[in-house]
Motif scaffolding. Structure first.
Motif, short mmCIF file in Angstrom:
data_model
loop_
_atom_site.label_atom_id
_atom_site.label_comp_id
_atom_site.label_asym_id
_atom_site.label_seq_id
_atom_site.Cartn_x
_atom_site.Cartn_y
_atom_site.Cartn_z
N LYS A 37 0.82 -1.22 0.00
CA LYS A 37 0.00 0.00 0.00
C LYS A 37 0.85 1.26 0.00
N LEU A 38 2.07 1.13 0.54
CA LEU A 38 2.98 2.27 0.65
C LEU A 38 4.40 1.79 0.42
N ALA A 39 5.16 2.50 -0.41
CA ALA A 39 6.57 2.22 -0.61
C ALA A 39 7.30 3.56 -0.67
N THR A 40 7.93 3.93 0.43
CA THR A 40 8.62 5.21 0.46
C THR A 40 9.93 5.11 -0.31
N ALA A 41 10.52 6.28 -0.59
CA ALA A 41 11.63 6.35 -1.54
C ALA A 41 12.85 5.54 -1.11
N ALA A 42 13.29 5.71 0.14
CA ALA A 42 14.50 5.02 0.58
C ALA A 42 14.32 3.51 0.57
N ALA A 43 13.19 3.02 1.07
CA ALA A 43 12.93 1.57 1.08
C ALA A 43 12.85 1.03 -0.35
N SER A 44 12.24 1.79 -1.23
CA SER A 44 12.16 1.38 -2.64
C SER A 44 13.55 1.26 -3.24
N LEU A 45 14.43 2.22 -2.90
CA LEU A 45 15.79 2.19 -3.43
C LEU A 45 16.56 1.00 -2.88
N LEU A 46 16.39 0.68 -1.60
CA LEU A 46 17.05 -0.49 -1.02
C LEU A 46 16.59 -1.77 -1.71
N LEU A 47 15.30 -1.86 -2.00
CA LEU A 47 14.78 -3.03 -2.70
C LEU A 47 15.41 -3.15 -4.08
N PHE A 48 15.48 -2.06 -4.81
CA PHE A 48 16.11 -2.04 -6.12
C PHE A 48 17.57 -2.48 -6.02
N ALA A 49 18.29 -1.97 -5.02
CA ALA A 49 19.71 -2.28 -4.89
C ALA A 49 19.94 -3.76 -4.59
N VAL A 50 19.20 -4.28 -3.64
CA VAL A 50 19.37 -5.68 -3.24
C VAL A 50 19.10 -6.63 -4.40
N ILE A 51 18.02 -6.37 -5.13
CA ILE A 51 17.67 -7.25 -6.24
C ILE A 51 18.61 -7.06 -7.43
N ASN A 52 18.92 -5.81 -7.74
CA ASN A 52 19.77 -5.54 -8.90
C ASN A 52 21.18 -6.07 -8.69
N ARG A 53 21.70 -5.94 -7.47
CA ARG A 53 23.04 -6.48 -7.19
C ARG A 53 23.07 -7.98 -7.46
N ALA A 54 22.07 -8.71 -7.00
CA ALA A 54 22.03 -10.15 -7.20
C ALA A 54 21.93 -10.49 -8.69
N GLN A 55 21.08 -9.77 -9.41
CA GLN A 55 20.93 -10.01 -10.84
C GLN A 55 22.27 -9.84 -11.57
N LEU A 56 22.99 -8.77 -11.21
CA LEU A 56 24.25 -8.48 -11.89
C LEU A 56 25.36 -9.44 -11.48
N LEU A 57 25.46 -9.74 -10.18
CA LEU A 57 26.52 -10.63 -9.71
C LEU A 57 26.35 -12.04 -10.25
N LEU A 58 25.10 -12.52 -10.31
CA LEU A 58 24.83 -13.87 -10.79
C LEU A 58 24.65 -13.91 -12.30
N GLU A 59 24.61 -12.71 -12.90
CA GLU A 59 24.43 -12.58 -14.35
C GLU A 59 23.21 -13.37 -14.81
N ASP A 60 22.11 -13.17 -14.08
CA ASP A 60 20.89 -13.93 -14.37
C ASP A 60 19.68 -13.09 -13.97
N THR A 61 18.93 -12.64 -14.94
CA THR A 61 17.72 -11.86 -14.64
C THR A 61 16.54 -12.77 -14.30
N ASN A 62 16.67 -14.05 -14.55
CA ASN A 62 15.58 -14.99 -14.32
C ASN A 62 15.48 -15.45 -12.86
#
Length: 310
Positions: free
Chosen positions: A50-75
């Motif tokens: 219902k609510l996603a404030t800016a800092a928490a949204s950015l942390l979510l992006f960072a955590v997921i994007n780091r894993a995608q890039l490190l594992l070289e797998d978007t799936n």
């Protein structure tokens, strides 16, 4: 077909409030563990948010994007997004802000597209290049005067350079840096309703305490807060040399200036929280029981506008 673990988000994603920080960080830690440690395929269910404030949204992006890039797998991760009809509030925070697009930008080329399309959420490991596109994007909407623009760009530049110089300077991050560089994630926008510019930058590095104390561990909450205050004191530097230590002043400079009417600097690193506003001469530091990896820096600036001659 491989079975995916479903990780359901809390209804409120927010690290600003004591009421929601623990649940939000537990959610992020679970994602990080499943992806990077267990290397499981997951579904992140954001449909009930219902609510996603800016800092928490950015942390979510960072955590997921780091894993995608490190594992070289978007799936490795898929998403259930809020339905606009069923959950209009969540749709506004997750989809309309561009967060959902950022979460699915798990390659360098897709991250480059976020920058080219001037999306709120972006990521880079190249401060000298990315600073200019960020400032250009903000200035096209905020229309700051020369002095205001200089203060903001100096602060953002220093924050980006801090990532490059300090955030990943430990052997634990050697393979991380080799694969995805000294990367940060950012969120930036201009709010027309409040006439304010917001910029948030986040890295998943060693954090201020370890960087400043040469990788010691905090012995007490008081000591951790003391190090945070010291890190933002003029002339103090982890290098111990007098010609350094001006960077924190660049980060603080937009707050007490004659060019803005309302300003706020917020920093999270480890369990320390640092707040510096235009309403006070002294910064406030607080200790939170929850640990935030790396460092998050957020500015909110409402510039003084010159009166029109009309």
């Amino acid at each position: 077909m491989a079975t995916r673990t479903v990780i359901r988000a809390p209804e409120e994603l927010c690290i600003y409030s004591n009421l929601t920080r623990t649940e939000t960080l537990n959610f992020l830690n679970k994602i990080d563990s499943k992806l990077l440690i267990l290397q499981e395929l997951i579904i992140v269910d954001l449909s009930s948010v219902k609510l996603a404030t800016a800092a928490a949204s950015l942390l979510l992006f960072a955590v997921i994007n780091r894993a995608q890039l490190l594992l070289e797998d978007t799936n490795i991760v898929r998403f259930r997004l809020p339905n606009k009809t069923v959950n209009s509030e969540g749709h506004r925070y997750i989809v309309k802000t561009g967060l959902s697009r950022a979460l699915q930008s798990g390659t360098i080329s897709k991250l480059e597209e976020l920058k080219n399309d001037e999306q709120y959420f972006q990521s880079s490991a190249e401060p000298n290049i990315h600073l200019f596109s960020t400032i250009e994007m903000l200035q096209s909407k905020a229309n700051l005067n020369d002095e205001q623009l200089l203060l903001l760009s100096s602060g953002i530049s220093e924050a980006m350079l801090n990532v490059s110089h300090h955030a990943y300077e430990h052997t634990d991050f050697a393979s991380h840096v080799k694969t995805i560089g000294k990367r940060w994630w950012q969120c930036a926008w201009f709010d027309h309703l409040t006439d304010s510019t917001v910029f948030i930058i986040y890295d998943l590095g060693v954090g201020i305490f370890k960087s400043f104390t040469n990788f010691q561990k905090p012995t007490s909450p008081i000591y951790e807060l003391e190090v945070m205050r010291t890190a933002f004191t003029l002339g103090k530097t982890r290098f111990g040399t007098p010609e350094r230590g001006k960077g924190s002043e660049d980060i603080k400079a937009p707050i007490h200036s004659m060019y803005a009417k309302r300003e706020r600097l917020l920093v999270y690193s480890g369990r320390a929280e640092y707040t510096f506003t235009s309403d006070s001469e002294v910064a406030q530091t607080d200790y939170n029981p929850e640990f935030i990896p790396g460092t998050l820096v957020q500015w909110e600036l409402s510039p003084i506008r010159e009166k029109s001659d009309d």
